[in-house]
Design an enzyme around this catalytic site. Sequence first.
Site, short mmCIF file in Angstrom:
data_model
loop_
_atom_site.label_atom_id
_atom_site.label_comp_id
_atom_site.label_asym_id
_atom_site.label_seq_id
_atom_site.Cartn_x
_atom_site.Cartn_y
_atom_site.Cartn_z
N ARG A 266 -15.48 -9.56 -34.71
CA ARG A 266 -16.73 -9.98 -35.36
C ARG A 266 -17.54 -8.73 -35.69
O ARG A 266 -18.12 -8.09 -34.82
CB ARG A 266 -17.51 -10.92 -34.44
CG ARG A 266 -18.94 -11.17 -34.89
CD ARG A 266 -19.59 -12.30 -34.11
NE ARG A 266 -19.56 -12.14 -32.68
CZ ARG A 266 -20.40 -11.36 -31.98
NH1 ARG A 266 -21.31 -10.64 -32.61
NH2 ARG A 266 -20.32 -11.29 -30.66
N HIS A 270 -23.67 -11.87 -33.50
CA HIS A 270 -23.30 -13.27 -33.27
C HIS A 270 -24.04 -14.17 -34.24
O HIS A 270 -23.45 -15.03 -34.90
CB HIS A 270 -23.64 -13.65 -31.83
CG HIS A 270 -23.38 -15.08 -31.51
ND1 HIS A 270 -22.11 -15.62 -31.43
CD2 HIS A 270 -24.23 -16.11 -31.26
CE1 HIS A 270 -22.19 -16.90 -31.14
NE2 HIS A 270 -23.46 -17.23 -31.04
N TYR A 279 -24.44 -5.00 -25.86
CA TYR A 279 -23.22 -5.31 -25.12
C TYR A 279 -21.94 -4.75 -25.72
O TYR A 279 -20.86 -4.95 -25.16
CB TYR A 279 -23.07 -6.83 -24.95
CG TYR A 279 -23.05 -7.63 -26.23
CD1 TYR A 279 -21.89 -7.79 -26.97
CD2 TYR A 279 -24.21 -8.25 -26.71
CE1 TYR A 279 -21.86 -8.52 -28.14
CE2 TYR A 279 -24.20 -8.99 -27.88
CZ TYR A 279 -23.03 -9.12 -28.59
OH TYR A 279 -23.02 -9.86 -29.75
#
Length: 384
Positions: A266, A270, A279
Site C-alpha cells: 500500500r 491507509h 509505523y
Amino acid sequence: MSLNVESTRIPTVLAPPPLRLIDDSGHAVDESQTGGFTLPDTATLLSLYRRMVIARRFDVQVTALTRQGRLATYPSALGQEACEIAAVASLDSGDWLFPTYRDSIALLTRGVKPEDILASFRGDWHSGYDYNEHRIAPQATPLATQALHAVGLATAAKLKRDSTVTLTLLGDGATSEGDAHEAFNFAAVWQAPVVFLVQNNQFAISVPLDKQMACRTIADKAIGYGMPGYFVDGNDVAAMFAVTSAAVDRARSGQGPTLIEGLTYRIEAHTNSDDPSRYRNAADVDVWRGRDPIERLEKYLVSEGALSDSERASITQEAEDMAAATRECMTVKAVVDPLELFEHVYANPRPAIAEQRAALAAELAEDDANQAAAESATETGTQR
C-alpha cells in the site's frame, strides 16, 4: 510463573519467492520457474495495462478530491492495481465480486460509474450502485464479513446447479479475523465455487504482517483447510491474471475454492486520516515504488513491440477523460433526503421505526417552516 512470549516464539521461516511471470525489469520469467502457468498473450496483457492505467488515474484523482475536502474519506489502492484488475478480468459477466472498502478501482473496472462508487465516500448513500446489474456486493468495511457472503452465494449457486463463481477480495489483516476462518473452512468442506484473493499489502492499518501471524505466507494456510493455495507476486499482473483465471476455471468446473495471496504494498496512507510515518519506514515505500506494476508491464509490452507511442497516448487520454468526468460529477451537489434513513430497514416496517420516521418528518417540517418565515421576514425588511 510467568511466560515470556518473546522467548518462546517460534522463529519465522523465510517465505519462498512468489510466483511471477514477468520480473521487476519487465522480462519474461523462464518457463521452468513459473509453476506451470503460462504468460497471457499480448492482446490480453495490453487490455490489462489499459485497465491499470485508467484505474491508477481514477485513484489519484479521487485522492486529490479527498484532500480538497470534497469527499469524507477514501482508502487508496495505489500500487495494488495488478491484484484488483487481474481479479476483475478473470471473471465472467455472470460471476459475482465481493469487494472491500479499498477496492474501488475493481468496481470502476467492472463498469460502475465514478459517481456511484463515490456516493458512500461522500456520504450520499451507502453503496450507490445496483448490485444485481453489476454483480458486485456492497463494499465491506468490516473486515472479512464479505467472505462469508461470497461463500453463501457460491454455495447457493452450486445447489442451483448454475455456473456462477464468486471472488472475494481480502486484505492481510482480514485473514486474522474469525469470519475469514469460517469462510475458508465452509468453502473447503462444501467445495463452494469461490476464489479468495488476499491482497497482502503488509499492513493491517498499522500492524505489520509479522505481528499477525508466524507462518511463512498466508497462502500456506490453505493446506489446513484442504484447498490449493498460491503465493503470487501481486505486482505482476500477468501472474495474478494467470493464477486467478485458473482458480476461477477450477471453481466453475466443480473442484472447489482456491486461496491466492498477492504480495503487494500500500503506497498511500491507509486513508486520508492516517499517518503512516508513525509505523513504517519511508525507505520501504520508495523500494516498493520501484516495483510499480504498471511500469513493469509497460516495459514488457514495449520490448515486445505491443505498445506503441500512439497507443500509450490514447490510453493516457482515456484516463484523463475519465478523471475529468470524475471531477465533474463531484461538483454536483448531492440531494439528500434524511427520511431515507428509514427506508429498506425491514420488509415489513415496525411500529417503532414508523414512529421515529414520523418524529423526524415533523422536525424537518418545522425547520422548513422556520426557515421560510425567516427568509420572508428578511425579504420584507429589504423591500422597506
